[in-house]
Design an enzyme around this catalytic site. Structure first.
Site, short mmCIF file in Angstrom:
data_model
loop_
_atom_site.label_atom_id
_atom_site.label_comp_id
_atom_site.label_asym_id
_atom_site.label_seq_id
_atom_site.Cartn_x
_atom_site.Cartn_y
_atom_site.Cartn_z
N THR A 117 15.77 -72.55 46.62
CA THR A 117 16.14 -71.54 47.62
C THR A 117 15.52 -70.18 47.35
O THR A 117 15.23 -69.84 46.19
CB THR A 117 17.68 -71.38 47.63
OG1 THR A 117 18.03 -70.23 48.42
CG2 THR A 117 18.25 -71.14 46.24
N TYR A 141 25.18 -69.08 43.14
CA TYR A 141 24.41 -70.08 43.88
C TYR A 141 22.94 -70.06 43.45
O TYR A 141 22.36 -71.08 43.10
CB TYR A 141 24.53 -69.83 45.40
CG TYR A 141 23.58 -70.67 46.22
CD1 TYR A 141 23.73 -72.04 46.28
CD2 TYR A 141 22.51 -70.08 46.90
CE1 TYR A 141 22.84 -72.82 47.01
CE2 TYR A 141 21.63 -70.85 47.64
CZ TYR A 141 21.80 -72.22 47.68
OH TYR A 141 20.91 -72.98 48.40
N1 UFG Z 1 24.89 -62.67 59.65
C1 UFG Z 1 25.58 -61.88 60.56
N2 UFG Z 1 26.70 -62.39 61.16
C2 UFG Z 1 27.15 -63.65 60.90
C3 UFG Z 1 26.43 -64.46 59.97
C4 UFG Z 1 25.30 -63.92 59.39
O1 UFG Z 1 25.22 -60.73 60.84
O2 UFG Z 1 28.17 -64.05 61.46
C5 UFG Z 1 23.68 -62.11 59.05
C6 UFG Z 1 23.74 -62.11 57.53
O3 UFG Z 1 24.36 -60.95 57.07
C7 UFG Z 1 22.26 -62.19 57.18
C8 UFG Z 1 21.65 -63.01 58.33
O4 UFG Z 1 22.61 -62.95 59.38
O5 UFG Z 1 21.70 -60.93 57.21
C9 UFG Z 1 21.42 -64.45 57.97
O6 UFG Z 1 22.61 -64.98 57.42
P1 UFG Z 1 22.82 -66.52 57.11
O7 UFG Z 1 24.18 -66.66 56.51
O8 UFG Z 1 22.49 -67.33 58.30
O9 UFG Z 1 21.70 -66.83 56.05
P2 UFG Z 1 21.42 -66.14 54.63
O10 UFG Z 1 20.13 -65.40 54.75
O11 UFG Z 1 22.58 -65.40 54.12
O12 UFG Z 1 21.37 -67.44 53.74
C10 UFG Z 1 20.24 -68.26 53.62
C11 UFG Z 1 20.71 -69.70 53.45
C12 UFG Z 1 21.62 -69.80 52.27
C13 UFG Z 1 20.88 -69.29 51.08
C14 UFG Z 1 20.34 -67.92 51.32
C15 UFG Z 1 19.44 -67.51 50.23
O13 UFG Z 1 21.32 -70.14 54.59
O14 UFG Z 1 22.04 -71.13 52.06
O15 UFG Z 1 19.57 -67.88 52.50
O16 UFG Z 1 19.21 -66.16 50.25
F1 UFG Z 1 21.69 -69.21 50.01
#
Ligand code: UFG
Length: 324
Positions: A117, A141
């Site tokens: 990841t 994680y």
């Molecule tokens: N976000 C929102 N509202 C929501 C959900 C997410 O604004 O309801 C934002 C988050 O703050 C982030 C972006 O949308 O800025 C993307 O969020 P996700 O949760 O979809 O994805 P992440 O970038 O947090 O996570 C991804 C993978 C994880 C992994 C991570 C590694 O999905 O499994 O990258 O950095 F751990």
């Protein structure tokens, strides 16, 4: 015909890879304990119910199906949960993977494709993250995934077990067929949550923070389609086997989109003006995470075929017709 054990094959990225393996002439065997995965996602494929921690069961499955390589997707993936319950993450994402690798070693299975990841890199120190970027995770994680990457290096040196580590950025979208797609419980990922707001299954989408140092203040991510990821697994497996060497690649599109941009695109795709609210920042979110996928392009000939529009379209098609 190559028999590939797909551990966690009934999950989101696993099930798309199973389908593509079969399309490319491989013989995927799904190994899943169904704690998170969905049996419906792998209808018609060889299926062995079992746990990653069950060495005897793994040994039986390796023998029964004459397994030549393993792809491993069975991990816990929520950053926030990993902070609250690190023990759960170290057990599942590290201890049980060690068990799987030992079972492979005992059975003489020499090739492993590992779902790593972008979270192994921690806070970015350059605009686009390539394979030379320092790996300094900022949550349990990311730590668990980096630990397995290190284990794999040692297993290669000592036992000749070859592995590819694929560091995904934001896996997203669904198969064009609409038969399989993303289904987490609880769902924490942006695109499905946005589309559930569009479908009226949630009252709104909440933007986590609009005061980041980005042009519109919302976080920027690199969204990569699940079928592009699936294809990268197969290309990487083939290169690893051909050259008999361990490899690592960062898998993203190389383009970043902000949360606000993504919501705008989702409104355009769905034609629905759903409600958007702004909340405070979510702990542990870096402002920008974008891959430099040049190495995967150069060495694997891999280039994402789905852009953001297509990602949202396929995810929307799934959301409207989902079966699980
Ligand atoms: N976000 C929102 N509202 C929501 C959900 C997410 O604004 O309801 C934002 C988050 O703050 C982030 C972006 O949308 O800025 C993307 O969020 P996700 O949760 O979809 O994805 P992440 O970038 O947090 O996570 C991804 C993978 C994880 C992994 C991570 C590694 O999905 O499994 O990258 O950095 F751990």
């Amino acid at each position: 015909m190559k028999n590939i054990l797909v551990v966690g094959g009934a999950g989101y990225i696993g099930s798309h890879t199973v389908k593509m393996l079969a399309e490319k002439g491989y013989n995927p065997v799904v190994y899943d304990n169904l704690s998170k995965g969905h049996k419906e996602a792998v209808e018609g494929f060889a299926f062995e119910e079992g746990d990653l921690g069950d060495k005897a069961r793994l040994a039986d499955v390796f023998k029964k199906h004459q397994i030549e390589a393993v792809m491993h997707f069975a991990a816990f993936i929520e950053v926030g949960e990993s902070v609250k319950e690190p023990s759960k993450y170290y057990h599942n994402n590290v201890a049980k993977v060690l068990n799987l690798l030992d079972a492979m070693k005992d059975a003489g299975v020499k090739y492993f494709v590992f779902s790593s990841t972008a979270a192994t890199f921690g806070e970015p120190v350059k605009n686009k993250i390539d394979e030379t970027h320092p790996q300094l995770p900022i949550n349990p994680y990311g730590n668990t995934k980096l630990m397995v990457e290190k284990m794999l290096e040692d297993f290669d040196r000592a036992y000749g077990l070859k592995a590819v580590a694929l560091r995904y950025f934001n896996a997203s979208g669904a198969d064009d067929s609409g038969h399989i797609g993303e289904s987490h419980s609880p769902e924490t990922h942006l695109i499905p949550l946005v589309l559930q707001a569009a479908a009226g299954k949630r009252p709104s989408i909440k933007i986590f923070g609009n005061d980041y140092p980005t042009p519109d203040g919302t976080c920027i991510r690199d969204y990569v389609h699940v079928n592009d990821l699936a294809r990268a697994h197969i290309l990487a497996l083939e290169k690893m086997e051909k050259e008999n060497q361990s490899l690592r690649y960062n898998l993203g599109s190389g383009s970043g989109y902000s949360v606000a941009e993504l919501i705008k695109e989702a409104k355009a795709v769905t034609g629905i003006d759903f409600k958007v609210e702004t909340e405070g920042r979510r702990a542990g979110d870096p402002a920008v995470l974008v891959a430099d996928p040049a190495k995967a392009e150069r060495e694997l000939g891999w280039k994402p075929q789905y852009g953001l529009r297509k990602i949202i379209e396929t995810a929307w098609n799934w959301e409207k017709n989902r079966r699980f």
